[in-house]
Scaffold this motif. Structure first.
Motif, PDB file in Angstrom:
ATOM      1  N   ARG A 124       0.809  -1.189  -0.041  1.00  0.00           N
ATOM      2  CA  ARG A 124       0.048  -0.149  -0.054  1.00  0.00           C
ATOM      3  C   ARG A 124       0.777   1.211   0.061  1.00  0.00           C
ATOM      4  O   ARG A 124       0.513   2.322  -0.708  1.00  0.00           O
ATOM      5  CB  ARG A 124      -0.985   0.057   1.185  1.00  0.00           C
ATOM      6  CG  ARG A 124      -2.308  -0.538   0.857  1.00  0.00           C
ATOM      7  CD  ARG A 124      -3.184  -0.376   1.990  1.00  0.00           C
ATOM      8  NE  ARG A 124      -3.964  -1.604   2.270  1.00  0.00           N
ATOM      9  CZ  ARG A 124      -4.229  -2.114   3.367  1.00  0.00           C
ATOM     10  NH1 ARG A 124      -3.939  -1.597   4.353  1.00  0.00           N
ATOM     11  NH2 ARG A 124      -4.756  -3.180   3.519  1.00  0.00           N
ATOM     12  N   ALA A 125       1.812   1.405   0.833  1.00  0.00           N
ATOM     13  CA  ALA A 125       2.761   2.536   1.052  1.00  0.00           C
ATOM     14  C   ALA A 125       3.453   2.585  -0.493  1.00  0.00           C
ATOM     15  O   ALA A 125       3.595   3.849  -0.944  1.00  0.00           O
ATOM     16  CB  ALA A 125       3.699   2.201   1.988  1.00  0.00           C
ATOM     17  N   ARG A 126       3.864   1.739  -1.050  1.00  0.00           N
ATOM     18  CA  ARG A 126       4.529   1.682  -2.504  1.00  0.00           C
ATOM     19  C   ARG A 126       3.619   2.144  -3.691  1.00  0.00           C
ATOM     20  O   ARG A 126       3.973   3.122  -4.151  1.00  0.00           O
ATOM     21  CB  ARG A 126       5.059   0.509  -2.979  1.00  0.00           C
ATOM     22  CG  ARG A 126       6.342   0.221  -2.374  1.00  0.00           C
ATOM     23  CD  ARG A 126       6.974  -1.208  -2.761  1.00  0.00           C
ATOM     24  NE  ARG A 126       8.152  -1.512  -2.024  1.00  0.00           N
ATOM     25  CZ  ARG A 126       8.777  -2.769  -2.247  1.00  0.00           C
ATOM     26  NH1 ARG A 126       8.526  -3.629  -3.291  1.00  0.00           N
ATOM     27  NH2 ARG A 126      10.067  -2.752  -1.472  1.00  0.00           N
ATOM     28  N   ARG A 127       2.358   1.842  -3.519  1.00  0.00           N
ATOM     29  CA  ARG A 127       1.369   2.469  -4.329  1.00  0.00           C
ATOM     30  C   ARG A 127       1.077   3.665  -4.194  1.00  0.00           C
ATOM     31  O   ARG A 127       0.983   4.517  -5.114  1.00  0.00           O
ATOM     32  CB  ARG A 127       0.129   1.399  -4.100  1.00  0.00           C
ATOM     33  CG  ARG A 127       0.312   0.194  -4.954  1.00  0.00           C
ATOM     34  CD  ARG A 127      -1.163  -0.599  -4.636  1.00  0.00           C
ATOM     35  NE  ARG A 127      -0.988  -2.037  -5.352  1.00  0.00           N
ATOM     36  CZ  ARG A 127      -1.522  -3.308  -4.956  1.00  0.00           C
ATOM     37  NH1 ARG A 127      -2.737  -2.842  -3.918  1.00  0.00           N
ATOM     38  NH2 ARG A 127      -1.636  -4.233  -5.523  1.00  0.00           N
ATOM     39  N   ARG A 128       0.969   4.263  -3.041  1.00  0.00           N
ATOM     40  CA  ARG A 128       0.800   5.596  -2.587  1.00  0.00           C
ATOM     41  C   ARG A 128       1.767   6.335  -2.983  1.00  0.00           C
ATOM     42  O   ARG A 128       1.475   7.536  -3.665  1.00  0.00           O
ATOM     43  CB  ARG A 128       0.501   5.689  -1.148  1.00  0.00           C
ATOM     44  CG  ARG A 128      -1.033   5.542  -0.650  1.00  0.00           C
ATOM     45  CD  ARG A 128      -1.217   5.864   0.826  1.00  0.00           C
ATOM     46  NE  ARG A 128      -2.356   5.032   1.467  1.00  0.00           N
ATOM     47  CZ  ARG A 128      -2.361   4.624   2.546  1.00  0.00           C
ATOM     48  NH1 ARG A 128      -1.313   4.553   3.199  1.00  0.00           N
ATOM     49  NH2 ARG A 128      -3.360   3.935   2.856  1.00  0.00           N
ATOM     50  N   SER A 129       2.906   6.039  -2.734  1.00  0.00           N
ATOM     51  CA  SER A 129       4.253   6.811  -3.219  1.00  0.00           C
ATOM     52  C   SER A 129       4.471   7.070  -5.051  1.00  0.00           C
ATOM     53  O   SER A 129       4.682   7.821  -5.206  1.00  0.00           O
ATOM     54  CB  SER A 129       5.539   6.233  -2.738  1.00  0.00           C
ATOM     55  OG  SER A 129       5.737   5.063  -3.272  1.00  0.00           O
ATOM     56  N   ARG A 130       3.823   5.935  -5.436  1.00  0.00           N
ATOM     57  CA  ARG A 130       3.899   5.966  -6.716  1.00  0.00           C
ATOM     58  C   ARG A 130       3.035   6.816  -7.336  1.00  0.00           C
ATOM     59  O   ARG A 130       2.933   7.616  -8.437  1.00  0.00           O
ATOM     60  CB  ARG A 130       3.525   4.441  -7.524  1.00  0.00           C
ATOM     61  CG  ARG A 130       4.848   3.596  -7.486  1.00  0.00           C
ATOM     62  CD  ARG A 130       4.519   2.430  -8.148  1.00  0.00           C
ATOM     63  NE  ARG A 130       5.411   1.323  -7.518  1.00  0.00           N
ATOM     64  CZ  ARG A 130       5.331  -0.146  -7.728  1.00  0.00           C
ATOM     65  NH1 ARG A 130       4.129  -0.414  -8.207  1.00  0.00           N
ATOM     66  NH2 ARG A 130       6.304  -0.835  -7.080  1.00  0.00           N
ATOM     67  N   ARG A 131       1.851   7.135  -6.697  1.00  0.00           N
ATOM     68  CA  ARG A 131       0.771   7.843  -7.075  1.00  0.00           C
ATOM     69  C   ARG A 131       1.223   9.402  -6.922  1.00  0.00           C
ATOM     70  O   ARG A 131       0.623  10.232  -7.390  1.00  0.00           O
ATOM     71  CB  ARG A 131      -0.484   7.488  -6.381  1.00  0.00           C
ATOM     72  CG  ARG A 131      -1.230   6.359  -7.035  1.00  0.00           C
ATOM     73  CD  ARG A 131      -2.529   6.254  -6.410  1.00  0.00           C
ATOM     74  NE  ARG A 131      -2.815   4.939  -6.103  1.00  0.00           N
ATOM     75  CZ  ARG A 131      -3.548   4.188  -5.112  1.00  0.00           C
ATOM     76  NH1 ARG A 131      -4.087   5.285  -4.232  1.00  0.00           N
ATOM     77  NH2 ARG A 131      -3.613   3.145  -4.814  1.00  0.00           N
ATOM     78  N   SER A 132       1.896   9.601  -5.969  1.00  0.00           N
ATOM     79  CA  SER A 132       2.335  10.889  -5.765  1.00  0.00           C
ATOM     80  C   SER A 132       3.430  11.629  -6.551  1.00  0.00           C
ATOM     81  O   SER A 132       4.047  11.060  -7.332  1.00  0.00           O
ATOM     82  CB  SER A 132       3.159  11.043  -4.145  1.00  0.00           C
ATOM     83  OG  SER A 132       2.035  10.452  -3.258  1.00  0.00           O
TER      84      SER A 132
END
Length: 132
Positions: A124-132
Motif C-alpha cells: 500500500r505504501a509503495r502504491r501511494r508513493s507511486r501515485r504521488s
C-alpha cells in the motif's frame, strides 16, 4: 500472460516456505520456553502436526491463488494450522490443553497473519508513493 500472473507460483512457494519456517519457529520457541532437549528432532516432533495442519489450511482455502492475502489465505492457513495441529496432537497422544490452544492461536496469528499484514502495508505504501 501478465507479469503478476506469472509470478504467482513463485509467490506461493515463498509464502508456503515462510509459513513452514514460522511454524518451526513457533515450535522452537515453545520447546525453548519449556526447556526441552533434542533441539532439532524435538522441534520437528513438536511442529509436524502444525505443519500438516498448515498444509490442510492451504488446500482448504486454495491459498496458492493469493498466498499473501490475509483473507482468506492467511486466516485459512492460521486456523488450519491450529485446528489441524491440535487434532493431530490429540490423535497421537500429545498434550492438548486449553492454555496451549490459546497460546498457539495467538502466537500463530502473530506469525502467520503478521508477515502478511506487513507485506500488505508495504505494498500500500509503495502504491501511494507511486501515485504521488
Amino acid at each position: 500472460m501478465p507479469a503478476a500472473k506469472s509470478a504467482l507460483p513463485r509467490t506461493a512457494l515463498i509464502a508456503g516456505l515462510a509459513d513452514a519456517i514460522l511454524v518451526l519457529v513457533f515450535a522452537a520457541i515453545g520447546r525453548d520456553a519449556h526447556q526441552r532437549a533434542d533441539v532439532v528432532t524435538g522441534v520437528f516432533s513438536t511442529a509436524w502436526p502444525f505443519l500438516a495442519g498448515a498444509a490442510i489450511g492451504w488446500l482448504a482455502v486454495r491459498a496458492w491463488r493469493a498466498p499473501l492475502q490475509i483473507w482468506p489465505a492467511g486466516v485459512g492457513v492460521w486456523i488450519g494450522t491450529v485446528a489441524g495441529g491440535m487434532l493431530l496432537r490429540a490423535a497421537t497422544g500429545q498434550t492438548v490443553v486449553l492454555a496451549f490452544i490459546i497460546v498457539a492461536l495467538i502466537s500463530l496469528a502473530i506469525l502467520l497473519l503478521g508477515y502478511r499484514a506487513v507485506i500488505a502495508l508495504v505494498v500500500r505504501a509503495r502504491r501511494r508513493s507511486r501515485r504521488s
